[in-house]
Design an enzyme around this catalytic site. Structure first.
Site, short mmCIF file in Angstrom:
data_model
loop_
_atom_site.label_atom_id
_atom_site.label_comp_id
_atom_site.label_asym_id
_atom_site.label_seq_id
_atom_site.Cartn_x
_atom_site.Cartn_y
_atom_site.Cartn_z
N TYR A 8 -38.81 -17.07 -14.04
CA TYR A 8 -37.24 -16.76 -14.05
C TYR A 8 -36.29 -17.49 -14.82
O TYR A 8 -35.07 -17.53 -14.48
CB TYR A 8 -36.61 -16.79 -12.62
N HIS A 9 -36.82 -17.82 -16.04
CA HIS A 9 -35.79 -18.61 -16.74
C HIS A 9 -35.84 -18.16 -18.43
O HIS A 9 -36.13 -18.88 -19.61
CB HIS A 9 -36.60 -20.03 -16.97
N PRO A 10 -35.39 -16.79 -18.63
CA PRO A 10 -35.42 -16.61 -19.94
C PRO A 10 -34.12 -17.10 -20.84
O PRO A 10 -33.02 -17.21 -20.29
CB PRO A 10 -35.24 -14.86 -19.74
#
Length: 516
Positions: free
Chosen positions: A456-458
């Site tokens: 969940y770290h774009p």
């Protein structure tokens, strides 16, 4: 007409709106596609997976990922006030100091570690107190976890026996080692940027918060941004900006809006008959942390019983107990091979089985040790699917397409299995729930290709240097900035919420300086 129009009331947008409206002579419109953050699951820390694929979630999916056997990967993003800071695991990690120095060395002047550290400190209200690395009195509460699950304590004991040093502060002098994470919580409850920044500012007469409103595109006059086209309740209108438009819609949303507005590669825009306003590599360079969990049955009580009456009372009366768990309670950072400038692997310990991208519902007690690759070489892209603004973008991460990423994942999974094989962990493990077939390179990599998903770290789809300048102004255009994780030249080695808050704190100061 407002002085500033900010699109996206998430980790960055709430910060911008609050900081800019500290000046009573400045007016700000903050536009959010979602609703107010009223769902109880937003605020109860351990409940955030219940928000997946609901109205509170953008509910994106990747394209078929060739490195993951052609699987599509679920990509949750918060669609409410606070954005993904209202739906994340609350881990407060800034990344490695070298991340920022490497940004500066590559041309992002003013973004070196000693340049950005004051903004981290300014934002923070750390319950441990202030020092050279931490602040007190800031809007963002940072606390030690209160759940204190025994399985996590045993994981940390086993990691020590496996040779990993204890680290009480991953945001201090060194990032390497293992320990419990600090969290963006207050009194055992989530503390999002909506809590810390927006709510104290929302009563200001110079701030207008517009929810349930979809941004369609940036409106230009010649090469200057003058507003944002929106739809609300079936009506389309334009919110005008006297000074600037700022996109804080995240690493998927901000490039999507730019592309819809004609800012992007002409080759990507022409199939949709969108005229090019500025030919820039918008959407290119996408990076993300990938995570893969190993799960074991245990005889320790896990989070599947967290919602008991006793635990509910502990949360409500004392702000303690299993319901305060962020699931990802502890972990650490490892450097798997020589020659790296920082860690390439992050470990995570959860007192519950975590499988099927978070959708699996465990029915027996268990524990997870997860591995993420925090310095990925793989690059992806965000592209248009349609010229309709409500059509989700096409997102391709290209996980495990770089050899270095494969090496890091294999090394991390092997380290996780070694920790699980230490004596303390073996006293609580009663069997395998979901583990690799063996610790061979081939089996570990095959397991990752079958089980890994996003952490969940774009980041990096509107990067400093290629899409925006170091002041976060879109190159070649006036009156338009991007302020969120998409401007990171490369993803930081750690969770991205704290760095995104820092980016917005620094951006607010840059914007104020431009208007003086």
């Amino acid at each position: 007409m407002y002085d500033y129009v900010v699109v996206g009331a998430g980790s960055a947008g709430c910060v911008l709106a609050a900081r800019l409206t500290e000046d009573p002579n400045v007016s700000v419109a903050l536009i959010e596609a979602g609703r107010a953050d009223t769902a109880p699951e937003i605020h109860i820390p351990t409940a955030f997976p219940a928000l997946f694929k609901t109205a509170w979630d953008w509910d994106f999916d990747s394209e078929c990922e060739p490195g993951l056997g052609g699987r599509r990967v679920y990509l949750p993003r918060g669609r409410m006030l606070g954005g993904s800071s209202s739906m994340n695991a609350m881990v407060y990690i800034r990344g490695n100091a070298n991340d920022y120095d490497e940004w500066a060395d590559a041309g992002a002047s003013g973004w070196g570690y000693h340049d950005v550290l004051p903004y981290f400190i300014r934002s923070e209200d750390n319950e441990r107190g202030g020092d050279d690395y931490h602040g007190v009195g800031g809007p963002q509460h940072v606390c030690d976890g209160r759940a204190m699950s025994r399985a996590v304590a045993i994981f940390l004991e086993s990691a020590g026996e496996a040779g990993y040093q204890a680290n009480p502060d991953f945001n201090g002098a060194s990032q390497l080692g293992v320990g419990r994470y600090q969290l963006t919580q207050r009194n055992g409850m989530r503390w999002s940027t909506a809590d810390g920044y927006l709510r104290p500012a929302v009563a200001r007469p110079n701030l207008t918060v517009i929810t349930d409103t979809l941004a369609h595109r940036v409106v230009f006059q010649n090469e200057r941004a003058v507003g944002v086209e929106i739809s609300r309740g079936g009506e389309v209108s334009v919110v005008r900006a006297e000074c600037e438009v700022m996109l804080s819609a995240g690493s998927y949303g901000s490039p999507h809006l730019l592309l819809l507005s004609g800012v992007g590669p002409t080759a990507d825009l022409s199939p949709f008959d969108i005229p090019t306003v500025a030919d820039l590599p918008v959407g290119h360079g996408l990076q993300d942390h990938m995570i893969c969990a190993i799960n074991y049955f245990t005889d320790e009580e896990s989070l599947i019983t967290a919602a008991s009456p006793a635990n509910t009372a502990a949360l409500q009366e004392r702000g303690q107990g299993p319901l305060t768990s962020n699931i990802d309670e502890a972990g650490g950072f490892l450097q798997s091979r020589a020659g790296l400038t920082g860690p390439d692997v992050q470990l995570h310990s959860a007192p519950v089985i975590f499988f099927d991208e978070g959708f699996g519902a465990p029915t027996t007690h268990g524990t997870a040790i997860a591995v993420s690759t925090v310095s990925p070489e793989s690059r992806g892209q965000v592209r248009l699917r349609s010229a309709y603004p409500d059509a989700a973008p096409r997102i391709q991460h290209n996980y495990l397409q770089a050899e270095d990423d494969c090496q890091s994942m294999v090394a991390g999974l092997r380290a996780a299995m070694e920790i699980a094989d230490q004596a303390p962990m073996r006293t609580i493990i009663t069997g395998d729930f979901d583990v690799p077939a063996s610790d061979s390179d081939a089996d570990l990599l095959a397991y990752a290709r079958q089980k890994a998903h996003t952490q969940y770290h774009p980041t990096s789809t509107c990067a400093i240097g290629s899409v925006v300048d170091p002041q976060l102004r879109v190159l070649g255009l006036d009156g338009l900035r991007v302020v969120d994780a998409s401007v990171m030249p490369t993803v930081v080695r750690g969770n991205t919420n704290a760095p995104t808050i820092m980016i917005a704190e620094k951006a607010a100061e840059l914007i104020k300086a431009d208007q003086t």
